[in-house]
Design a protein around this motif. Structure first.
Motif, PDB file in Angstrom:
ATOM      1  N   ASP B   8      42.443  43.364  47.955  1.00 31.46           N
ATOM      2  CA  ASP B   8      43.463  44.415  47.923  1.00 31.46           C
ATOM      3  C   ASP B   8      43.263  45.191  46.628  1.00 31.46           C
ATOM      4  N   ASP B   9      43.381  46.524  46.678  1.00 30.17           N
ATOM      5  CA  ASP B   9      43.227  47.300  45.447  1.00 30.17           C
ATOM      6  C   ASP B   9      44.452  47.156  44.556  1.00 30.17           C
ATOM      7  N   SER B  10      45.569  46.721  45.114  1.00 31.13           N
ATOM      8  CA  SER B  10      46.771  46.538  44.321  1.00 31.13           C
ATOM      9  C   SER B  10      46.829  45.114  43.781  1.00 31.13           C
ATOM     10  N   LYS B  11      46.930  45.021  42.457  1.00 31.39           N
ATOM     11  CA  LYS B  11      47.005  43.706  41.825  1.00 31.39           C
ATOM     12  C   LYS B  11      48.288  42.999  42.258  1.00 31.39           C
ATOM     13  N   ALA B  13      49.921  43.395  45.049  1.00 35.52           N
ATOM     14  CA  ALA B  13      49.787  42.917  46.428  1.00 35.52           C
ATOM     15  C   ALA B  13      48.977  41.622  46.461  1.00 35.52           C
ATOM     16  N   ASP B  54      43.228  44.121  52.692  1.00 32.38           N
ATOM     17  CA  ASP B  54      44.114  45.279  52.753  1.00 32.38           C
ATOM     18  C   ASP B  54      43.378  46.376  53.537  1.00 32.38           C
ATOM     19  N   TYR B  55      44.127  47.224  54.237  1.00 35.76           N
ATOM     20  CA  TYR B  55      43.480  48.279  55.025  1.00 35.76           C
ATOM     21  C   TYR B  55      43.124  49.489  54.175  1.00 35.76           C
ATOM     22  N   MET B  57      42.237  51.197  51.123  1.00 35.02           N
ATOM     23  CA  MET B  57      41.727  50.996  49.752  1.00 35.02           C
ATOM     24  C   MET B  57      40.791  52.150  49.406  1.00 35.02           C
TER      25      MET B  57
END
Lengths: 213, 126
Positions: B8-11, B13, B54-55, B57
């Motif tokens: 996931d690009d969000s830490k 998340a 994650d979708y 990114m």
């Protein structure tokens, strides 16, 4: 003080981007339900910029006149959400939403109403998702369709005493097999940005805390 | 030991997913990647049994990566996490035999995928 409100720590910025991403993904799913075709999304961008820079960011991509559906939101934080697209896409969007069945003159008649309704569905699903995740209700105004230069969309609705700085969130979308593209943008002034920052900190503590739930 | 890769690009998340996994499968080892490219690096350097992606990114999407992974690892349990519940996205995920998990992620949403994956890995080990 303003310096603090303006600065989002890395994890806060990350959390806000993720909130917007989830909100906009839901909004895209709603829009897909209306137009019957896949809606492609970009990765969201979240920046604290001046209103001038916000409008320049749109203007550097779009040279022609634009249409926007605007809704104000109020609650723990206040601001405006906009669904923006090139005016030349407007009738095409209306045709997509009404299913190509209408004669051209009726498409024209329905334009305003269809735009407002599309904006309402898209912006509400985005804002409602964010409000739920932050656990604070947001009141949404009725949608308003505005036309013209991008700069107009980003002017302060009332007084402009925040030095013109806003939190600008935007994402672009495109609809498969249709020449339709647009942007979802959210604008918040400084006091709202400070309030949002607190809610994001709570949200982070909630999702990360070991004893949460 | 089961190893799960979280992409996931969000830490934040990744932290949320990691926490949910810890609640459901406390013995699993978790490794993380912030992009599809980084995920490929992790996969090249570690034994990974399960992947959750994650979708949306930057760069390659999670679904593109899932399809590429599926071609190499026909049996690996793979999940796609997104709030983007459009028919086309779900259909592509299904076609690649990728489990769809709704964002925001919590233990309840992840339970089915993780227990299915655990079961599959146990039966493959026999």
């Amino acid at each position: 003080m303003t310096g603090d409100a303006l600065h989002l720590a890395e994890l806060e910025h990350d959390a806000l981007t993720e909130l917007v991403n989830i909100g906009v993904s839901r909004a895209a799913s709603s829009l897909r339900g209306m137009v019957g075709r896949q809606v492609h999304l970009s990765v969201p961008s979240v920046e604290v910029v001046s209103r001038m820079v916000a409008s320049a960011l749109i203007r550097e991509r779009e040279t022609g006149p634009l249409v926007a559906v605007r809704q104000e939101f109020q609650g723990a934080f206040n601001g405006q959400a906009l669904l923006i697209f090139p005016e030349q896409n407007s009738l095409e969007l209306v045709r997509s939403v009404t299913g190509d069945a209408l004669p051209p003159d009726q498409v024209q008649d329905l334009e305003q109403e269809a735009l407002a309704e599309t904006g309402n569905v898209v912006l509400n699903s985005c804002l409602a998702t964010m409000a739920n995740m932050l656990q604070r209700p947001l009141e949404m105004s009725l949608p308003e369709v505005i036309r013209g230069e991008g700069a107009r969309f980003f002017q302060a609705a009332g007084e402009g005493d925040d030095g013109g700085v806003v939190l600008f969130l935007y994402i672009n979308f495109a609809i498969s097999d249709r020449d339709i593209r647009g942007y979802i943008a959210m604008l918040m002034d400084l006091p709202s940005l400070a309030a949002l920052k607190e809610l994001i900190a709570e949200f982070i503590a909630r999702v990360m805390g070991d004893d949460a739930e | 030991m089961t190893t799960i890769l979280i992409v996931d690009d969000s830490k934040l998340a990744r932290i949320v997913v990691s926490k949910a996994i810890a609640g459901l499968q406390p013995d699993w080892e978790k490794i993380e990647a912030g992009s599809a490219d980084e995920a490929l690096e992790r996969l090249a350097n570690a034994e990974v049994d399960v992947v959750i992606l994650d979708y949306n990114m930057p760069g390659r999407s999670g679904l593109d990566l899932a399809e590429a992974l599926r071609a190499e690892r026909p049996e690996m349990p793979i999940a796609l996490a997104t709030a983007n519940v459009q028919d086309e996205v779900i259909a592509r995920a299904r076609a690649a035999n990728v489990t769809f998990v709704a964002k925001p992620i919590n233990e309840d949403g992840l339970r089915g995928f993780l227990s299915g994956a655990a079961l599959q890995l146990r039966s493959a080990a026999r």
